[in-house]
Design an enzyme around this catalytic site. Structure first.
Site, PDB file in Angstrom:
ATOM      1  N   CYS A  50      40.883  46.837  34.940  1.00 11.19           N
ATOM      2  CA  CYS A  50      40.944  46.682  36.389  1.00 11.19           C
ATOM      3  C   CYS A  50      40.833  48.062  37.037  1.00 11.19           C
ATOM      4  O   CYS A  50      41.573  48.986  36.679  1.00 11.19           O
ATOM      5  CB  CYS A  50      42.262  46.016  36.785  1.00 11.19           C
ATOM      6  SG  CYS A  50      42.483  45.860  38.572  1.00 11.19           S
ATOM      7  N   CYS A  53      44.437  48.796  38.887  1.00 13.41           N
ATOM      8  CA  CYS A  53      45.709  49.064  38.206  1.00 13.41           C
ATOM      9  C   CYS A  53      45.560  49.440  36.737  1.00 13.41           C
ATOM     10  O   CYS A  53      46.549  49.658  36.059  1.00 13.41           O
ATOM     11  CB  CYS A  53      46.643  47.871  38.346  1.00 13.41           C
ATOM     12  SG  CYS A  53      46.147  46.448  37.345  1.00 13.41           S
ATOM     13  N   CYS A  98      42.964  39.884  38.869  1.00 15.11           N
ATOM     14  CA  CYS A  98      43.749  40.594  37.865  1.00 15.11           C
ATOM     15  C   CYS A  98      45.175  40.055  37.896  1.00 15.11           C
ATOM     16  O   CYS A  98      45.791  39.974  38.963  1.00 15.11           O
ATOM     17  CB  CYS A  98      43.741  42.091  38.175  1.00 15.11           C
ATOM     18  SG  CYS A  98      44.864  43.060  37.152  1.00 15.11           S
ATOM     19  N   CYS A 101      47.741  43.017  39.219  1.00 15.90           N
ATOM     20  CA  CYS A 101      47.801  43.505  40.609  1.00 15.90           C
ATOM     21  C   CYS A 101      47.224  42.532  41.627  1.00 15.90           C
ATOM     22  O   CYS A 101      47.320  42.768  42.831  1.00 15.90           O
ATOM     23  CB  CYS A 101      47.109  44.861  40.737  1.00 15.90           C
ATOM     24  SG  CYS A 101      45.302  44.816  40.650  1.00 15.90           S
ATOM     25  N   CYS A 123      31.996  35.785  36.269  1.00 19.45           N
ATOM     26  CA  CYS A 123      31.048  36.575  37.051  1.00 19.45           C
ATOM     27  C   CYS A 123      31.869  37.612  37.825  1.00 19.45           C
ATOM     28  O   CYS A 123      32.575  37.266  38.775  1.00 19.45           O
ATOM     29  CB  CYS A 123      30.297  35.630  37.983  1.00 19.45           C
ATOM     30  SG  CYS A 123      29.014  36.415  38.946  1.00 19.45           S
TER      31      CYS A 123
END
Length: 151
Positions: A50, A53, A98, A101, A123
């Site tokens: 991510c 984070c 995510c 976060c 995607c």
């Protein structure tokens, strides 16, 4: 609304993300198809994390060529991604974020017939990701020979 382990105010997110990362990760935007650095990126190993984070999200081995214009993965690292119903744009889709976060990653589609183990296509916006060649999934850092975390 879901609560995530990593919590920041909009101002704190704006201080650590670029304006485009903020627009996509925090405001649920989308990058133009074919514009992302990871669309045609096919390393043999590594982890996509991510961009907000640093949580590990996808293994390089999960990535496949879907031709959709965004990075496509057939599965995520277990527990890394949450799914939410998205009724924006006059349709029902499954948004993926995510799990650490809550940053917007993109959408997941099922049953498109790709020859993958899950018949799913995650995607994902390239700008929501950061790639590392290190295959270590936990965000604990590298360990020395005794198994202790290095500084």
């Amino acid at each position: 609304m879901t609560s995530y382990p990593v919590q920041k105010t909009p101002q704190e997110w704006q201080a650590i993300l670029t304006p485009e990362q903020y627009r996509i990760l925090r405001l649920k935007g989308t990058e133009p198809p074919g514009s992302g650095v990871y669309d045609k990126h096919y390393p043999s190993k590594g982890i996509y994390r991510c961009a907000g984070c640093d949580a590990p999200l996808y293994k390089a081995s999960h990535k496949f060529s879907s031709g959709c214009g965004w990075p496509a993965y057939y599965d995520c690292i277990p527990g890394a991604v949450e799914r939410h119903e998205d009724r924006s744009h006059g349709m029902v889709r499954t948004e993926i974020v995510c799990a650490r976060c809550g940053g917007h990653l993109g959408h997941v589609f099922k049953g498109e017939g790709f020859p993958t183990p899950t018949d799913e296509r995650h995607c994902v916006n390239s700008i929501s990701l950061r790639f590392t060649e290190d295959e270590e999934e936990a965000g604990e850092g590298k360990k020395d020979e005794e198994g202790e975390n290095k500084a």
